[in-house]
Design an enzyme around this catalytic site. Structure first.
Site, PDB file in Angstrom:
ATOM      1  CG  ASN A   8     -16.263  12.862  66.164  1.00 51.46           C
ATOM      2  OD1 ASN A   8     -15.483  11.680  65.966  1.00 51.46           O
ATOM      3  ND2 ASN A   8     -16.267  13.654  65.378  1.00 51.46           N
ATOM      4  CG  ASP A  50     -13.476  20.831  48.872  1.00 49.74           C
ATOM      5  OD1 ASP A  50     -12.548  20.300  49.730  1.00 49.74           O
ATOM      6  OD2 ASP A  50     -14.621  21.054  49.337  1.00 49.74           O
ATOM      7  CD1 TRP A 108     -22.038  18.389  59.874  1.00 52.65           C
ATOM      8  CD2 TRP A 108     -21.014  18.648  61.758  1.00 52.65           C
ATOM      9  NE1 TRP A 108     -23.221  18.821  60.932  1.00 52.65           N
ATOM     10  CE2 TRP A 108     -22.647  19.109  62.089  1.00 52.65           C
ATOM     11  CE3 TRP A 108     -20.267  18.791  62.780  1.00 52.65           C
ATOM     12  CZ2 TRP A 108     -22.838  19.202  63.364  1.00 52.65           C
ATOM     13  CZ3 TRP A 108     -20.598  19.294  64.326  1.00 52.65           C
ATOM     14  CH2 TRP A 108     -21.992  19.768  64.401  1.00 52.65           C
ATOM     15  CE1 TYR A 119     -16.054  15.803  60.499  1.00 54.76           C
ATOM     16  CE2 TYR A 119     -16.892  17.076  62.563  1.00 54.76           C
ATOM     17  CZ  TYR A 119     -16.610  15.941  61.926  1.00 54.76           C
ATOM     18  OH  TYR A 119     -16.578  14.686  62.228  1.00 54.76           O
TER      19      TYR A 119
HETATM   20  C1  LIG Z   1      -7.539  19.769  55.922  1.00 55.57           C
HETATM   21  C2  LIG Z   1      -8.626  19.265  56.199  1.00 55.57           C
HETATM   22  C3  LIG Z   1      -9.945  19.604  55.798  1.00 55.57           C
HETATM   23  C4  LIG Z   1     -11.030  18.788  55.934  1.00 55.57           C
HETATM   24  N1  LIG Z   1     -12.306  19.201  55.736  1.00 55.57           N
HETATM   25  C5  LIG Z   1     -13.528  18.533  56.047  1.00 55.57           C
HETATM   26  C6  LIG Z   1     -14.730  19.112  55.834  1.00 55.57           C
HETATM   27  O1  LIG Z   1     -14.837  20.219  55.711  1.00 55.57           O
HETATM   28  N2  LIG Z   1     -15.881  18.159  56.119  1.00 55.57           N
HETATM   29  C7  LIG Z   1     -15.632  16.921  56.323  1.00 55.57           C
HETATM   30  O2  LIG Z   1     -16.645  16.306  56.659  1.00 55.57           O
HETATM   31  N3  LIG Z   1     -14.336  16.397  56.416  1.00 55.57           N
HETATM   32  C8  LIG Z   1     -13.477  17.034  56.274  1.00 55.57           C
HETATM   33  N4  LIG Z   1     -12.141  16.477  56.277  1.00 55.57           N
HETATM   34  C9  LIG Z   1     -11.975  15.176  56.429  1.00 55.57           C
HETATM   35  C10 LIG Z   1     -12.246  14.942  58.075  1.00 55.57           C
HETATM   36  O3  LIG Z   1     -11.293  15.590  58.870  1.00 55.57           O
HETATM   37  C11 LIG Z   1     -12.004  13.508  58.156  1.00 55.57           C
HETATM   38  O4  LIG Z   1     -12.593  12.681  57.382  1.00 55.57           O
HETATM   39  C12 LIG Z   1     -12.002  12.863  59.676  1.00 55.57           C
HETATM   40  O5  LIG Z   1     -11.839  11.446  59.592  1.00 55.57           O
HETATM   41  C13 LIG Z   1     -13.485  13.253  60.128  1.00 55.57           C
HETATM   42  O6  LIG Z   1     -13.489  12.853  61.471  1.00 55.57           O
HETATM   43  P1  LIG Z   1     -14.531  11.716  61.990  1.00 55.57           P
HETATM   44  O7  LIG Z   1     -14.343  10.454  61.312  1.00 55.57           O
HETATM   45  O8  LIG Z   1     -14.509  11.959  63.486  1.00 55.57           O
HETATM   46  O9  LIG Z   1     -15.980  12.356  61.347  1.00 55.57           O
HETATM   47  C14 LIG Z   1     -10.786  17.502  56.195  1.00 55.57           C
HETATM   48  C15 LIG Z   1      -9.770  17.007  56.398  1.00 55.57           C
HETATM   49  C16 LIG Z   1      -8.764  17.764  56.230  1.00 55.57           C
HETATM   50  C17 LIG Z   1      -7.090  17.125  56.375  1.00 55.57           C
END
Ligand SMILES: Cc1cc2nc3c(=O)[nH]c(=O)nc-3n(C[C@H](O)[C@H](O)[C@H](O)COP(=O)(O)O)c2cc1C
Length: 493
Positions: A177, A291, A195, A181
């Site tokens: 994955n 945030d 995460w 995060y």
């Molecule tokens: C700039 C940015 C920052 C992000 N920060 C976080 C974070 O700190 N924690 C989190 O869980 N998701 C965060 N996200 C959202 C995740 O990247 C997004 O939900 C992604 O689908 C997660 O990947 P996964 O589906 O493989 O878990 C962020 C997205 C962006 C664009």
């Protein structure tokens, strides 16, 4: 031109006239954020910025320039994925999903190129010395304070890595994955990993913790732009983001073995932070953090990452972003997801015509959906289906409209919706999981949702009054006015 790394992407942005290089000294703490925020609030999202002279928290000058707002305009977001329009990616996915094998040998042969395209996507492992490991800091040499990790907002808990590709592996199935995060700097060799509980990286960690095993994790910064975007895409846990990035790029992502972790990282990364999480250790305080809701998220407990190595290119650029009051750069990353995932949403909810998550709804707070309504109650069927789809389950307010409403025009969507609803009749509340960042719900990550049926009401739905017609000028009058328009002396807006 294929964009194989951050330098290629920056060169393409420069060629498109959307890059500003800043030579003036700027502090990594707050100043860089304030400048980037002002630029991101410019019409269209402002230029991408490269800060060439960044002052570290310790007072010295950063050895590495900082790039920000790389994805922060419609043009740059499209450029990053090699398309003119983000809907073009959705169309490619629709074509793949539509693969009906035609009759006859010639027909079948004509399918081959499209089918073969799928086989070209898996990442390739590079042997030999990769670009991302030209410089290596191991163990005691590791000093994250040398990196220009920015502190965004005055009440943030510390500096944050904000545009990372966090790489982990499902211990049971071995599927990789990659998630975006944020990661908080705690010390020269320690980080806190934010995460959220609904995300795939967190699920991997829960599984490792249950097994009592140490978890390897790599944080790659700056790579080919399709991979960086893919880290933010809500792909199902069974899909490796690097395969998806390969599909987006139409060319495989090249990976290389990490030096101290049992993981592969993009060989073209600017920097990679390698480390591990020990489930026997207590969690650490992460946050607060300004945030993307526009509010500070409260501090909470998250796992600590021990850094075992930092690897980088000889002259790396440190890529970052900021979030805060919308719109910010993440709006464009989210917008790409909205467009790219439309065909996948239609696969399970075929009556969906279009959907849109406006910037002020910060993705999960507000989703407009237009549907091809064919039977009574269908708007409620769609709401329930949306709340049952992956991260769409976190959507707080869903507004369902008829197929002829342009939901990507927020003014039009609200205008029609507010005209169409009898609030007591058309609004329903439901319960479900809430985004970790929602500060209003009755309990952390648990609360209510609102669905608004703003479609035209049918007699079978108990509506027996006449439904009025939309006001529109007749074509003949429009034609006559078109013909006289230039003679009227009305200046163009
Ligand atoms: C700039 C940015 C920052 C992000 N920060 C976080 C974070 O700190 N924690 C989190 O869980 N998701 C965060 N996200 C959202 C995740 O990247 C997004 O939900 C992604 O689908 C997660 O990947 P996964 O589906 O493989 O878990 C962020 C997205 C962006 C664009």
């Amino acid at each position: 031109m294929s964009l194989d790394n951050l330098a290629d992407f920056i060169a393409a942005i420069d060629a498109a006239g959307e890059l500003t290089r800043i030579k003036h000294p700027v502090a990594a703490r707050l100043e860089l954020c304030e400048i980037a925020d002002r630029v991101m609030k410019q019409p269209g999202g402002g230029n991408a910025l490269i800060f060439e002279n960044v002052t570290l928290d310790g007072g010295g000058r950063s050895e590495y320039p900082v790039a920000i707002n790389l994805f922060g305009s419609m043009r740059r977001m499209s450029l990053s994925l090699g398309v003119d329009n983000l809907d073009d990616v959705g169309k490619r996915i629709t074509q793949l999903l539509d693969l009906k094998v035609p009759e006859g040998l010639l027909g079948k042969l004509s399918m081959l190129p499209r089918l073969l395209e799928v086989g070209k996507f898996p990442p390739r492992i590079k042997s030999g010395k990769p670009a991302c490991q030209e410089i290596v800091w191991r163990d005691e040499e590791v000093d994250l304070s040398r990196l220009p990790i920015i502190t965004c907002w005055p009440e943030d808990g510390g500096p944050y890595i904000t545009l990372p590709m966090v790489i982990s592996k499902d211990p049971a199935r071995g599927i990789r994955n990659v998630g975006m995060y944020r990661v908080q700097y705690l010390g020269p060799r320690t980080l806190a990993m934010h995460w959220q509980r609904h995300k795939v990286g967190a699920a991997h960690w829960r599984e490792m913790a249950a097994r009592g095993e140490r978890m390897d994790v790599c944080i790659a910064i700056g790579a080919d732009p399709a991979s960086v975007y893919s880290a933010s895409a809500p792909l199902p846990p069974t899909i490796d983001e690097f395969i998806f990035a390969g599909f987006l790029r139409r060319s495989p992502v090249t990976l290389t073995k990490a030096l101290t972790c049992d993981l592969e990282v993009p060989a073209e990364s600017e920097m990679v932070i390698e480390g591990y999480i020990d489930p026997s250790e207590p969690l650490v305080v992460e946050g607060p953090f300004g945030d993307h809701t526009g509010f500070y998220s409260e501090a909470d407990l998250y796992p600590q990452v021990h850094v075992t190595a930092v690897t980088m290119r000889r002259s790396p650029v440190y890529a970052t972003t900021i979030v805060g009051r919308p719109p910010m750069e993440d709006y464009y990353l989210g917008h790409a997801t909205e467009r790219i995932f439309l065909p996948l949403l239609k696969l399970t909810i075929p009556e969906v015509v279009d959907y849109h998550m406006p910037a002020e709804g910060i993705f999960h707070n507000l989703v407009f959906v237009s549907i091809d309504k064919q039977y009574p109650g269908q708007a409620y069927k769609v709401m329930n289906a949306m709340w049952g789809q992956g991260l769409m389950s976190l959507a707080k307010v869903l507004v369902i409209l008829d197929h002829d409403v342009n939901v990507r025009n927020v003014q039009e969507a609200w205008w029609i919706a507010l005209n169409n609803i009898d609030p007591e009749r058309d609004v329903r509340f439901s319960m479900g999981p809430m985004d970790v960042l929602d500060h209003s719900s009755r309990a952390f990550t648990y609360g209510s949702k609102m669905g608004i049926d703003a479609t035209r009401k049918w007699p079978e739905e108990g509506f027996t009054r006449n439904w009025p017609k939309l006001i529109e000028m007749d074509g003949a009058t429009k034609g006559r006015v078109d013909a006289m328009w230039t003679q009227l002396g009305i200046p163009a807006p």
